[in-house]
Motif scaffolding. Structure first.
Motif, mmCIF file in Angstrom:
data_model
loop_
_atom_site.group_PDB
_atom_site.id
_atom_site.type_symbol
_atom_site.label_atom_id
_atom_site.label_comp_id
_atom_site.label_asym_id
_atom_site.label_seq_id
_atom_site.Cartn_x
_atom_site.Cartn_y
_atom_site.Cartn_z
ATOM 1 N N TRP A 1 0.480 -14.020 -42.376
ATOM 2 C CA TRP A 1 -0.150 -14.341 -43.653
ATOM 3 C C TRP A 1 -1.402 -15.150 -43.357
ATOM 4 N N LYS A 2 -2.528 -14.703 -43.889
ATOM 5 C CA LYS A 2 -3.776 -15.448 -43.714
ATOM 6 C C LYS A 2 -4.431 -15.619 -45.073
ATOM 7 N N GLU A 3 -4.233 -16.789 -45.650
ATOM 8 C CA GLU A 3 -4.865 -17.152 -46.912
ATOM 9 C C GLU A 3 -4.735 -16.048 -47.961
ATOM 10 N N GLY A 4 -3.486 -15.587 -48.147
ATOM 11 C CA GLY A 4 -3.196 -14.623 -49.194
ATOM 12 C C GLY A 4 -3.165 -13.174 -48.765
ATOM 13 N N ARG A 5 -3.466 -12.904 -47.503
ATOM 14 C CA ARG A 5 -3.543 -11.539 -46.989
ATOM 15 C C ARG A 5 -2.491 -11.341 -45.906
ATOM 16 N N LEU A 6 -1.876 -10.143 -45.861
ATOM 17 C CA LEU A 6 -0.837 -9.859 -44.875
ATOM 18 C C LEU A 6 -1.363 -8.944 -43.778
ATOM 19 N N VAL B 1 5.150 -12.870 -51.306
ATOM 20 C CA VAL B 1 4.865 -13.945 -50.360
ATOM 21 C C VAL B 1 4.013 -15.024 -51.012
ATOM 22 N N ASN B 2 2.977 -14.607 -51.752
ATOM 23 C CA ASN B 2 2.067 -15.580 -52.364
ATOM 24 C C ASN B 2 2.737 -16.377 -53.484
ATOM 25 N N ALA B 3 3.786 -15.816 -54.066
ATOM 26 C CA ALA B 3 4.485 -16.522 -55.151
ATOM 27 C C ALA B 3 5.571 -17.455 -54.626
ATOM 28 N N ALA B 4 5.871 -17.375 -53.348
ATOM 29 C CA ALA B 4 6.927 -18.213 -52.766
ATOM 30 C C ALA B 4 6.484 -19.669 -52.701
ATOM 31 N N ALA B 5 7.446 -20.547 -52.485
ATOM 32 C CA ALA B 5 7.137 -21.977 -52.392
ATOM 33 C C ALA B 5 6.124 -22.257 -51.287
ATOM 34 N N ASP B 6 6.186 -21.487 -50.217
ATOM 35 C CA ASP B 6 5.207 -21.561 -49.137
ATOM 36 C C ASP B 6 5.208 -20.211 -48.435
ATOM 37 N N PRO B 7 4.112 -19.852 -47.749
ATOM 38 C CA PRO B 7 4.019 -18.530 -47.116
ATOM 39 C C PRO B 7 5.133 -18.245 -46.116
ATOM 40 N N GLU C 1 9.663 -14.938 -44.544
ATOM 41 C CA GLU C 1 11.053 -14.906 -44.092
ATOM 42 C C GLU C 1 11.906 -14.060 -45.034
ATOM 43 N N GLU C 2 11.685 -14.203 -46.335
ATOM 44 C CA GLU C 2 12.443 -13.417 -47.307
ATOM 45 C C GLU C 2 12.127 -11.933 -47.169
ATOM 46 N N VAL C 3 10.871 -11.605 -46.955
ATOM 47 C CA VAL C 3 10.483 -10.200 -46.767
ATOM 48 C C VAL C 3 11.166 -9.631 -45.528
ATOM 49 N N ALA C 4 11.150 -10.393 -44.436
ATOM 50 C CA ALA C 4 11.766 -9.923 -43.193
ATOM 51 C C ALA C 4 13.278 -9.749 -43.354
#
Length: 227
Positions: free
Chosen positions: A37-42, A105-111, A116-119
């Motif tokens: 994740w880089k400033e909103g981009r995967l 990812v961007n809506a999560a508490a932190d990236p 981790e949730e995506v994985a």
């Protein structure tokens, strides 16, 4: 500043990197692949055969680093196609899926939590990695010769090479060199003298260690060990 911790996904590591000075850095080969994740981009970082030097303006990064051989099944792409590359996730997955995952990812508490949730979600919907891959890594990381590793695992040298390309991005000889480099760095960072590090990590001598560090890391051992 860089920080990492063990992930809830078995064997994986999650990490963050926040700007501290220039944007230049050195990422060493380790046999792994990362979802970034880089400033909103995967993005996806493929397996490296040499140090990857980061340049440009400082940026905030986060990532999940998958154990060697496990990322291709989760990401749906052979590791060899991403060797020495950083690519947008949109180059690998359908656009709609990338938009959904990026928003998650961007809506999560932190990236890191989002990645981790995506994985974990991908892992739950994916067949487990071939157990043979873990055995390949274990044998090579223990310093076993490639030919002996193939014999012990009951595969031909050609089969071992083919499986390694798909799972790790390169052949077993390159993987063995990368794992040996990481063993040496762990020993040296623990305070072991370089001559003893070379012997314990499986190098012929300290000069051999220095050459391999130069080829794989693009630096000297002293430069890598400098605080």
């Amino acid at each position: 500043m860089y920080a990492e911790r063990a992930s809830r996904l078995a064997g994986a590591v999650v990490w963050t990197s926040t700007p501290s000075g220039s944007g230049t850095g050195r990422v060493l080969p380790d046999g792994c692949m990362d979802l970034l994740w880089k400033e909103g981009r995967l993005l996806v970082a493929g397996p490296d055969t040499r140090a990857y030097v980061t340049e440009g303006a400082p940026a905030r990064w986060a990532g999940i680093r998958f154990p060697p051989g496990t990322a291709p099944a989760l990401l749906g792409v052979p590791a060899r196609e991403l060797r020495d590359r950083r690519v947008d996730l949109a180059d690998l997955w359908p656009a709609a899926e990338v938009r959904r995952v990026t928003a998650r990812v961007n809506a999560a508490a932190d990236p890191v939590s989002g990645l981790e949730e995506v994985a974990l979600s991908r892992a739950a919907d994916t067949e487990p990695p071939d157990p043979l891959l873990r055995r390949i890594v274990a044998a090579l990381d223990a310093g076993r010769p490639v030919a002996a590793t193939a014999d012990e695992l009951g595969v031909t040298a050609r089969q071992l090479h083919r499986r390694s390309l798909a799972a790790f991005g390169y052949g077993p000889k390159t993987l063995a060199r990368v794992l040996r480099l990481q063993r040496a760095l762990t020993l040296a960072r623990g305070g072991l003298p370089l001559a003893e590090t070379a012997a314990r990590a499986g190098f012929a001598d300290q000069a051999h260690l220095t050459r391999e560090v130069g080829e794989l890391a693009g630096a000297t051992p002293g430069e890598l060990l400098r605080p």
